[in-house]
Design a protein around this motif. Structure first.
Motif, PDB file in Angstrom:
ATOM      1  N   GLU A   1      38.748  34.266  23.741  1.00 46.71           N
ATOM      2  CA  GLU A   1      38.760  35.703  23.478  1.00 46.71           C
ATOM      3  C   GLU A   1      37.550  36.102  22.634  1.00 46.71           C
TER       4      GLU A   1
ATOM      5  N   THR B   1      45.942  41.099  28.065  1.00 43.60           N
ATOM      6  CA  THR B   1      46.304  41.341  26.655  1.00 43.60           C
ATOM      7  C   THR B   1      45.147  41.869  25.815  1.00 43.60           C
ATOM      8  N   SER B   2      43.939  41.909  26.391  1.00 50.32           N
ATOM      9  CA  SER B   2      42.765  42.326  25.627  1.00 50.32           C
ATOM     10  C   SER B   2      42.791  43.838  25.351  1.00 50.32           C
ATOM     11  N   ARG B   3      42.224  44.199  24.187  1.00 47.05           N
ATOM     12  CA  ARG B   3      42.083  45.615  23.844  1.00 47.05           C
ATOM     13  C   ARG B   3      40.655  46.096  24.077  1.00 47.05           C
TER      14      ARG B   3
ATOM     15  N   LYS C   1      38.985  44.840  29.906  1.00 47.68           N
ATOM     16  CA  LYS C   1      40.075  45.447  30.685  1.00 47.68           C
ATOM     17  C   LYS C   1      39.587  45.946  32.045  1.00 47.68           C
TER      18      LYS C   1
END
Length: 574
Positions: free
Chosen positions: A11, A42-44, A49
């Protein structure tokens, strides 16, 4: 730089804008694509995304790769906002230009080329399955594509590849030398691979499958999923099996499936697993050679490693179940009746072993604990009583004698004898019961309760009275041994008895009945004193069937059976 991957390190690398090209590599099927999809979900980070994903599988040109990129970016056209408007505007402009200068056949390709800048600018691109590209797509073309899109369009790129599947190992070296800024190596453990696989392919047997998967060292998620499906298919409809039965069946199912799907590097062969008796012999032969000071051969060392694997899986022997699993893996079909029969036998064996162990423990604790209160003894005796059908007659007799001398124990002692006899009577009443099951000669040196002795005698008499011609012949086919009662049945059988029995049978029973009777007929001189005219009556019955069913498959079957032992001339003898 190169590092082993963790979720946090992956990540962190994904959001580092200084890293333009990164590679996620590892063995085939270990969850690299799954790891990417999980982190994307799950990434912001908006860049992650909205990443574009393409597979090089089968791609034969950079044009095909760009077309796949366009297809991956199509969802952008459904969104609103400045970025989406820019993309739509670029595509409309491209359409006009294409229609003006190119024929329809090449229009789509040119449209793709013209739309690419608007679609991919500043995007994060994931390129998967590099090792599965078409041979026509040169690796230099892929390197050029990566350089072009990172330098001219501001893209960042994640390469996902299976290093063990690369036909040309220099491909990986070129990527490392020319374009890759950072490398992440995915070393999936068996436990991690199983956790992913069981989420994708759930199983109620997962707690039993996982230890076997780990013992085999499997890390390929695709193969583990196939193994889970194999266990689910074979054990379908058996949700309440004893732990001991599952422990007997699942490890060998996992091992044979892993072998079939080539999941174990340098692992045992299916033949090695199925031939457990030879494995035992080989073990002792190796030990004898070692004691003589002889060096172990390469084959000895290999077989020793395989046997260690079987030991880790607690596979001490194999039988018809492993053959059934091997057949299923080859044909894809489950013989449900055979599975049920094997499960029934295993369940009986495990219950019997458990019951015997609990009975022995009860007897020992009662004898050697003089302070044990009678009420505690009788309470435990009730638990043993539930297992009485799985005990042998002399254990039941010992329990009876022990309890009869405990205060208040005569009632439960009598119940044990009664319940055991009732179970014996059920066995005797079952179709095809064998009189030899009810012989007490095996226990003449041990004490047996008088009521049980009488029950054995009655059961044997009952079974012998109702034995049919089919029962006797099938027993002879199984063990080639008989008693006076069996002789009486065959001696009394008429031509019509043989004929009607033959015509009523199908499949395996018909095969065994005909072949065993052919054996008796072929050796009738030796058997005459035991079976009288029975073999000759069989011949006459076959003659009648051949005549009455002339022109049918019955005629051909009878003739083929006699031809198989060179006695077809007897069918024509008056």
């Amino acid at each position: 730089m190169s590092m082993a991957i963790t979720k946090a390190s992956f990540e962190e690398l994904l959001v580092d804008r200084q890293v333009r090209v990164m590679a996620l590599f590892g063995k085939w099927g270990t969850g690299k694509s799954h790891m990417w999809k999980l982190l994307r979900a799950t990434s912001r980070d908006p860049e992650i995304k909205s990443a574009l994903y393409v597979s090089l599988f089968g791609a034969a040109s950079v044009g095909e790769l760009k077309l796949k990129l366009c297809q991956s970016a199509m969802p952008l056209l459904e969104k609103k906002g400045p970025r989406a408007d820019a993309v739509k505007g670029a595509i409309n402009t491209a359409k006009i230009a294409v229609q003006s200068f190119f024929k329809l056949g090449s229009a789509l390709d040119e449209l793709t080329m013209l739309a690419i800048p608007a679609l991919v600018r500043d995007k994060f691109i994931v390129i998967d399955d590099i090792e599965r590209k078409h041979d026509k797509l040169a690796i230099d073309e892929v390197l050029g594509f990566i350089d072009d899109f990172t330098q001219n369009y501001g893209c960042r790129i994640l390469l996902i590849l299976n290093t063990d599947q690369l036909a040309d190992k220099t491909v990986w070296d070129k990527f490392r030398e020319k374009v890759i800024d950072a490398e992440l190596r995915l070393d999936t453990t068996s436990a991690e691979a199983f956790d992913i696989a069981v989420q994708l392919s759930p199983s109620q047997f997962a707690p039993k499958i996982q230890p076997a998967v780990e013992a085999c060292g499997l890390t390929n998620i695709r193969i583990i999923r196939k193994i889970i499906r194999a266990v689910n298919n074979i054990l379908s409809g058996n949700s309440a099996l004893l732990d001991d039965v599952l422990n007997r069946m699942i490890p060998s199912t996992v091992l044979l499936s892993a072998i079939h799907y080539k999941g174990i590097e340098d692992g045992p062969t299916t033949a090695f697993v199925l031939d457990s008796q030879s494995s035992i012999s080989r073990h002792f032969e190796r030990r004898e050679r070692a004691e003589r000071g002889e060096d172990a051969s390469d084959e000895d060392k290999l077989h020793a490693r395989w046997e260690l694997l079987l030991n880790r899986l607690n596979i001490s022997h194999t039988d018809e179940y492993e053959i059934l699993v091997s057949d299923y893996l080859s044909a894809g079909l489950v013989d449900r009746s055979s599975v049920d029969a094997i499960i029934g036998r295993y369940s009986q064996e495990r219950r019997r072993a458990g019951a015997q162990a609990r009975a022995r423990e009860f007897i020992q604790s009662t004898i050697w604990d003089p302070e044990l209160p009678p009420n505690e003894i009788l309470k435990t005796a009730q638990l043993v009583l539930a297992d009485v059908q799985y005990l042998d007659c002399y254990t039941v007799t010992s329990l009876h004698d022990l309890l009869a001398n405990v205060e208040g124990g005569k009632e439960v002692a009598g119940q044990m004898i009664t319940l055991w006899i009732e179970h014996l009577q059920k066995i005797a009443a079952a179709p095809g019961a064998d009189p030899s099951q009810f012989e007490l000669s095996k226990w003449t040196n041990q004490n047996v309760h008088p009521s049980i002795v009488s029950a054995f005698s009655e059961a044997r008499g009952h079974v012998e009275q109702r034995r049919t011609l089919l029962d006797v012949i099938l027993i002879l086919a199984e063990r080639d041994a008989w008693g006076h009662a069996d002789e009486a049945v065959i001696q009394a059988a008429t031509i019509d008895d043989f004929k009607q029995t033959i015509l009523s049978l199908r499949g395996e029973q018909l095969r065994l009945f005909l072949l065993k009777n052919m054996d008796l007929y072929a050796n009738r001189n030796s058997y005459e004193k035991h079976f009288g005219s029975g073999p000759n009556n069989f011949l006459e019955a076959c003659k009648r069937i051949r005549v009455e069913y002339a022109g049918t498959r019955w005629e051909g079957l009878i003739e083929n059976v006699f031809k198989s032992v060179n006695l077809d001339a007897d069918l024509n003898r008056e």
